[in-house]
Each structure stands twice: as structure tokens, then as C-alpha cells.
Design an enzyme around this catalytic site. Sequence first.
Site, PDB file in Angstrom:
ATOM      1  N   HIS A  17       0.841  -1.214   0.000  1.00 34.48           N
ATOM      2  CA  HIS A  17       0.000   0.000   0.000  1.00 34.48           C
ATOM      3  C   HIS A  17       0.873   1.261   0.000  1.00 34.48           C
ATOM      4  O   HIS A  17       0.603   2.218  -0.718  1.00 34.48           O
ATOM      5  CB  HIS A  17      -0.885   0.054   1.263  1.00 34.48           C
ATOM      6  CG  HIS A  17      -1.885  -1.052   1.387  1.00 34.48           C
ATOM      7  ND1 HIS A  17      -1.954  -1.868   2.486  1.00 34.48           N
ATOM      8  CD2 HIS A  17      -2.888  -1.451   0.561  1.00 34.48           C
ATOM      9  CE1 HIS A  17      -2.949  -2.729   2.335  1.00 34.48           C
ATOM     10  NE2 HIS A  17      -3.524  -2.508   1.178  1.00 34.48           N
ATOM     11  N   LYS A  41     -17.513  -6.711   6.315  1.00 32.00           N
ATOM     12  CA  LYS A  41     -16.211  -7.366   6.256  1.00 32.00           C
ATOM     13  C   LYS A  41     -15.594  -7.302   7.654  1.00 32.00           C
ATOM     14  O   LYS A  41     -15.454  -6.214   8.203  1.00 32.00           O
ATOM     15  CB  LYS A  41     -15.331  -6.571   5.277  1.00 32.00           C
ATOM     16  CG  LYS A  41     -14.413  -7.412   4.418  1.00 32.00           C
ATOM     17  CD  LYS A  41     -13.860  -6.585   3.271  1.00 32.00           C
ATOM     18  CE  LYS A  41     -12.501  -7.089   2.846  1.00 32.00           C
ATOM     19  NZ  LYS A  41     -11.933  -6.323   1.735  1.00 32.00           N
ATOM     20  N   ARG A  90      -2.076  -6.224  -8.314  1.00 31.34           N
ATOM     21  CA  ARG A  90      -0.956  -7.113  -8.021  1.00 31.34           C
ATOM     22  C   ARG A  90      -0.819  -8.207  -9.067  1.00 31.34           C
ATOM     23  O   ARG A  90       0.262  -8.517  -9.507  1.00 31.34           O
ATOM     24  CB  ARG A  90      -1.161  -7.794  -6.654  1.00 31.34           C
ATOM     25  CG  ARG A  90      -0.765  -6.949  -5.509  1.00 31.34           C
ATOM     26  CD  ARG A  90      -1.363  -7.451  -4.240  1.00 31.34           C
ATOM     27  NE  ARG A  90      -2.807  -7.303  -4.279  1.00 31.34           N
ATOM     28  CZ  ARG A  90      -3.599  -7.451  -3.244  1.00 31.34           C
ATOM     29  NH1 ARG A  90      -3.098  -7.817  -2.093  1.00 31.34           N
ATOM     30  NH2 ARG A  90      -4.887  -7.261  -3.349  1.00 31.34           N
ATOM     31  N   SER A 129      -2.668  -7.690   3.052  1.00 31.01           N
ATOM     32  CA  SER A 129      -2.943  -7.560   4.490  1.00 31.01           C
ATOM     33  C   SER A 129      -3.277  -8.926   5.092  1.00 31.01           C
ATOM     34  O   SER A 129      -2.887  -9.225   6.220  1.00 31.01           O
ATOM     35  CB  SER A 129      -4.127  -6.609   4.714  1.00 31.01           C
ATOM     36  OG  SER A 129      -3.842  -5.336   4.208  1.00 31.01           O
TER      37      SER A 129
HETATM   38  P1  ADP Z   1      -9.746  -3.700  -0.492  1.00 33.01           P
HETATM   39  O1  ADP Z   1     -10.473  -4.459   0.556  1.00 33.01           O
HETATM   40  O2  ADP Z   1     -10.418  -2.432  -0.904  1.00 33.01           O
HETATM   41  O3  ADP Z   1      -9.233  -4.502  -1.684  1.00 33.01           O
HETATM   42  P2  ADP Z   1      -7.019  -3.570   0.439  1.00 33.01           P
HETATM   43  O4  ADP Z   1      -6.508  -2.840   1.624  1.00 33.01           O
HETATM   44  O5  ADP Z   1      -6.845  -5.055   0.436  1.00 33.01           O
HETATM   45  O6  ADP Z   1      -8.494  -3.113   0.308  1.00 33.01           O
HETATM   46  O7  ADP Z   1      -6.351  -2.976  -0.865  1.00 33.01           O
HETATM   47  C1  ADP Z   1      -6.511  -1.648  -1.255  1.00 33.01           C
HETATM   48  C2  ADP Z   1      -5.913  -1.463  -2.641  1.00 33.01           C
HETATM   49  O8  ADP Z   1      -4.509  -1.656  -2.557  1.00 33.01           O
HETATM   50  C3  ADP Z   1      -6.397  -2.442  -3.705  1.00 33.01           C
HETATM   51  O9  ADP Z   1      -6.471  -1.753  -4.940  1.00 33.01           O
HETATM   52  C4  ADP Z   1      -5.314  -3.486  -3.743  1.00 33.01           C
HETATM   53  O10 ADP Z   1      -5.244  -4.127  -5.011  1.00 33.01           O
HETATM   54  C5  ADP Z   1      -4.101  -2.609  -3.505  1.00 33.01           C
HETATM   55  N1  ADP Z   1      -2.988  -3.377  -2.960  1.00 33.01           N
HETATM   56  C6  ADP Z   1      -2.965  -4.137  -1.842  1.00 33.01           C
HETATM   57  N2  ADP Z   1      -1.754  -4.717  -1.664  1.00 33.01           N
HETATM   58  C7  ADP Z   1      -0.984  -4.307  -2.721  1.00 33.01           C
HETATM   59  C8  ADP Z   1       0.358  -4.586  -3.144  1.00 33.01           C
HETATM   60  N3  ADP Z   1       1.137  -5.423  -2.455  1.00 33.01           N
HETATM   61  N4  ADP Z   1       0.797  -3.987  -4.287  1.00 33.01           N
HETATM   62  C9  ADP Z   1      -0.025  -3.180  -4.986  1.00 33.01           C
HETATM   63  N5  ADP Z   1      -1.299  -2.900  -4.666  1.00 33.01           N
HETATM   64  C10 ADP Z   1      -1.777  -3.450  -3.538  1.00 33.01           C
END
Ligand code: ADP
Length: 162
Positions: A17, A41, A90, A129
Site C-alpha cells: 500500500h 467485512k 498485483r 494484508s
Molecule cells: P480492499 O479491501 O479495498 O481490496 P485492500 O486494503 O486489500 O483493500 O487494498 C486496497 C488497494 O490496494 C487495492 O487496490 C489493492 O489491489 C491494492 N494493494 C494491496 N496490496 C498491494 C500490493 N502489495 N501492491 C499493490 N497494490 C496493492
Amino acid sequence: MKAAIYPGSFDPVTFGHIDIIKRAATIFDTLIVSVLNNERKSSLFSVDERVKLLREVTKDIPNVEIDSFDGLLVDYAAKKDVHVVVRGLRAITDFEYELQNAQTNRLLSKGELDTMFLTTSLEYAYLSSSAVKEIARFGGDISACVPKYEEQIIIDKLNSLK
Ligand code: ADP
């Protein structure tokens, strides 16, 4: 002034992130990183705790604001008068879900809200996460996944739930 919103769960915020935040902050004048309060969630950290973690790990990036929101992203973006959403990609598995969300947001906003995707830096392609929580739950080393500041907070939170 060009602003964008980077919405997400950030439960907890990872180096993946932070990489997207840093890169988006060089493209936009203001980047609003906003924690989605999604009651359907289940999350490890409360919205307030996630906001606090995000504030701490982005404190050195001057054009980043941390916020949270409920409900539809299109309504939140309209309220903030922001027309661009940033999301990270990703792998191909993210694509279908992200494409659907981006198209839905364009439709609901009548073309007012567009989504810009940044592809992950390769070193964080594996990082999520959920993986961080899983590794920490079993006593693994999460130092490659999250800033030092977060490590003990995550471990303590998981221990408090045992
Ligand atoms: P959500 O529940 O909205 O998917 P996340 O916190 O899991 O929330 O992710 C938020 C955003 O960050 C999403 O667009 C996800 O694809 C991106 N993201 C999460 N981890 C990574 C990573 N390692 N590299 C690039 N983008 C990421």
C-alpha cells in the site's frame, strides 16, 4: 489542483500500500487515502486504528491526507469533489474485481469518477494484508511486509484476541 482518492481496507497497511501511496502522491497534488468502513467485512483493526496507523506511516509525505468513509465511494468522491480513484493491481486475480468496481463507479457517477491503476512493484506482488495477519498469527517474521512501527502493534492485537 488535481486530487485523487485511494480507498481500501488497509487492515493493516502494508509496504505494498505504501508503495502505491508514494507513487500516486507524485502524480497528484493531493492524495486522500481513505479507509472504507465496511461492516460486512470483519477486520482486525477498527477504522480509527487503521486511520492512526496510516497517519503514522505516511507522516513524511506532505500531500497525503488520511480519512475514512461509509457507504458508496461515488458519493464520498462527489462530496470531496474528487474525480479520480487510485487502486493497485498485483496480479491477474485482482483484475476482474477491480475492473468491475471501476466500471460500476463510472456508471453510478455518470462518468464523473474514473479509476487509475498502478501496478505493484514486483517486490510487493505477493504482499497482502491477509498474508501479514496469517504470518503474524503463527509467529512469523513480518518485517519485510510492514514498517517497524506496525510490527508490535499487529502482534499485540492478535495476542489480545487469543
Ligand atoms: P480492499 O479491501 O479495498 O481490496 P485492500 O486494503 O486489500 O483493500 O487494498 C486496497 C488497494 O490496494 C487495492 O487496490 C489493492 O489491489 C491494492 N494493494 C494491496 N496490496 C498491494 C500490493 N502489495 N501492491 C499493490 N497494490 C496493492
